[in-house]
Design a protein around this motif. Structure first.
Motif, short mmCIF file in Angstrom:
data_model
loop_
_atom_site.label_atom_id
_atom_site.label_comp_id
_atom_site.label_asym_id
_atom_site.label_seq_id
_atom_site.Cartn_x
_atom_site.Cartn_y
_atom_site.Cartn_z
N ALA A 251 34.68 41.80 44.37
CA ALA A 251 35.37 40.60 44.86
C ALA A 251 34.80 40.12 46.19
CB ALA A 251 36.87 40.89 45.00
N LEU A 252 34.51 41.07 47.11
CA LEU A 252 33.95 40.67 48.40
C LEU A 252 32.54 40.12 48.23
CD1 LEU A 252 34.17 40.47 51.45
CD2 LEU A 252 33.41 42.84 51.62
N SER A 253 31.76 40.70 47.34
CA SER A 253 30.41 40.19 47.08
C SER A 253 30.47 38.73 46.62
CB SER A 253 29.73 41.06 46.02
OG SER A 253 28.46 40.55 45.69
N ALA A 254 31.41 38.43 45.73
CA ALA A 254 31.55 37.05 45.25
C ALA A 254 32.06 36.13 46.36
CB ALA A 254 32.49 37.01 44.06
N ALA A 255 33.04 36.60 47.14
CA ALA A 255 33.60 35.77 48.22
C ALA A 255 32.57 35.44 49.28
CB ALA A 255 34.80 36.48 48.85
N CYS A 256 31.68 36.41 49.61
CA CYS A 256 30.66 36.16 50.63
C CYS A 256 29.72 35.03 50.21
CB CYS A 256 29.85 37.43 50.89
SG CYS A 256 30.70 38.68 51.88
N ARG A 257 29.52 34.87 48.90
CA ARG A 257 28.59 33.84 48.42
C ARG A 257 29.15 32.43 48.56
NH1 ARG A 257 27.34 38.21 44.67
NH2 ARG A 257 25.11 38.65 44.75
N VAL A 258 30.47 32.29 48.69
CA VAL A 258 31.05 30.94 48.76
C VAL A 258 31.79 30.69 50.07
CG1 VAL A 258 31.26 30.77 46.26
CG2 VAL A 258 33.16 31.68 47.58
N ALA A 259 32.10 31.72 50.84
CA ALA A 259 32.84 31.53 52.09
C ALA A 259 31.90 31.02 53.18
CB ALA A 259 33.48 32.85 52.52
N ASP A 260 32.46 30.33 54.18
CA ASP A 260 31.64 29.79 55.25
C ASP A 260 31.53 30.75 56.44
OD1 ASP A 260 34.17 29.64 56.27
OD2 ASP A 260 34.22 27.46 56.46
#
Length: 410
Positions: A251-260
């Protein structure tokens, strides 16, 4: 006590995330349930068929390169016998119910070898993270509240799906050493190339543990050839903690790709953690490295601070953006974020508390020991530097806590 009888086929089918097995000729030998579900294919449509006959390139996209990149990665694994981690790719899939209609997909694949008795590659493990919905969120609402709602909805759905898989894995009681090691290797792959920069990782289970724990590390490619580096620690040991760890890491890997930024990534992870059993009180630190501006932007959720050592041996602990662990507060609040500059040749070290904490001493003593070791060994390459840190800081007989360590030369 009777030795448990393990149904390895059932364990494979229940593994979280998309996992397939291919022959060295890239023919499907098996696939788990998540792979079949998310790829929209039956087992009969896969087994015994060449991968790119099942999933050809989208003919309507002249710039498509997903098939070429995937094939090159798998053939490298067959040739070298070593794991190959691919960058995020777009690989569209034709809808089997609607010939000629192609669905947009974004994947984050890892390919790994399974060696036969002769030492040659007998199978290729193809593990894929499906991040299509989170990538699409980039083009959606841009306001802070809207972005949070998009991430929360996606992560809530994923939490429910992964929780069901986690329950089935717990029921399998797969506590044999080889199963534990296989799960750990799949969840914590070796770091791939990060351009001219070097990275090394180390993982040490607690003494008496099943060689698997709730500590994790991750490296995520960001736009502009930048890099996100994270380390986290789930409470507990064994397969239960490892399953929770795998959900949070993905989940964190995916969030890092879209978070600013790292703070927004941790906010999304905190929302997700509320629906994951065993995720309460998890600590994690996330850093975004910008090579052009020579800065590290970071945010900590109850985790020991990263250490930054410059070429002269000066050590700085990145402790200006620390907040409580995941799901520790009853309400959702924004997380802090800070930035530090670095000079070329500096080294960034992220770690879990097993490296520095001892029950009979203050945490500052362990941090001082880490700073001294980093200063003395700062000129070593990242691999020997990682070994030196473990030698200097871990007890000779092993630690009572798990330890994860990642070292990046900046």
């Amino acid at each position: 006590m009777r030795k448990p009888q393990i149904d390895y086929a059932a364990v494979f089918r229940a593994l979280p995330g998309m996992v397939a097995l291919l022959t060295p000729e890239l023919v499907y030998a098996d696939a788990n349930d998540d792979f079949l579900r998310l790829a929209r294919r039956t087992r009969e449509q896969l087994l015994g068929r060449y991968i790119f006959d099942v999933f050809p390139e989208n003919p309507n996209d002249p710039a498509a390169a997903g098939m070429q990149e995937t094939q090159a990665s798998m053939l490298r694994v067959v040739e070298t016998g070593e794991r190959d981690t691919m960058a995020l790719i777009r690989y569209d899939i034709e809808d089997p119910a609607r010939p000629g209609y192609w669905r947009e997909h974004y994947w984050s694949p890892v390919n790994a070898p399974v060696l036969g008795p002769d030492g040659k590659v007998a199978l290729v493990v193809h593990r894929v993270e499906e991040v299509t919905e989170l990538i699409r969120a980039r083009g959606g609402p841009v306001g802070d509240e809207d972005r949070a709602r998009v991430l929360e909805a996606e992560l809530y759905t994923r939490a429910r799906e992964l929780q069901d898989i986690n329950d089935r894995l717990r029921q399998a009681h797969a506590r044999e050493r080889e199963v534990a090691l296989a799960l750990q290797a799949a969840m914590l792959p070796a770091p791939g190339p990060i351009g001219p920069h070097e990275a090394a990782v180390r993982y040490r289970p607690a003494v008496g543990a099943l060689n698997v724990c709730g500590d994790w590390y991750d490296l995520v490619d960001l736009p502009g050839d930048n890099l996100a580096v994270a380390v986290g620690d789930v409470v507990g040991h064994g397969l239960g903690a490892a399953c929770t760890m795998g959900q949070l890491r993905s989940a964190l890997s995916a969030a890092c790709r879209v978070a600013d930024g790292p703070a927004r990534a941790l906010e999304a992870l905190g929302l997700y953690a509320r629906f994951v059993e065993g995720a309460e009180a998890t600590t994690v630190v996330t850093t975004f490295i910008d090579w052009d501006s020579h800065t590290v932007t970071y945010s900590c959720a109850g985790h020991p601070p990263p250490a930054l050592v410059d070429p002269e041996g000066n050590v700085t602990f990145l402790d200006e953006a620390t907040d409580p662990p995941l799901a520790a507060r009853p309400e959702h609040l924004p997380r802090p974020q800070a930035r530090a500059s670095f000079t070329e040749g500096s080294t960034l070290v992220l770690y879990t508390d097993g490296l520095v904490e001892r029950r009979d001493e203050d945490i500052d003593t362990g941090l001082a020991r880490l700073a001294d070791s980093l200063s003395r060994h700062r000129h070593a390459d990242v691999e020997p530097l990682s070994d030196a840190l473990l030698t200097d800081l871990l007890p000779a007989g092993g630690s009572a806590d798990d330890t994860a360590l990642i070292v990046i030369r900046l």
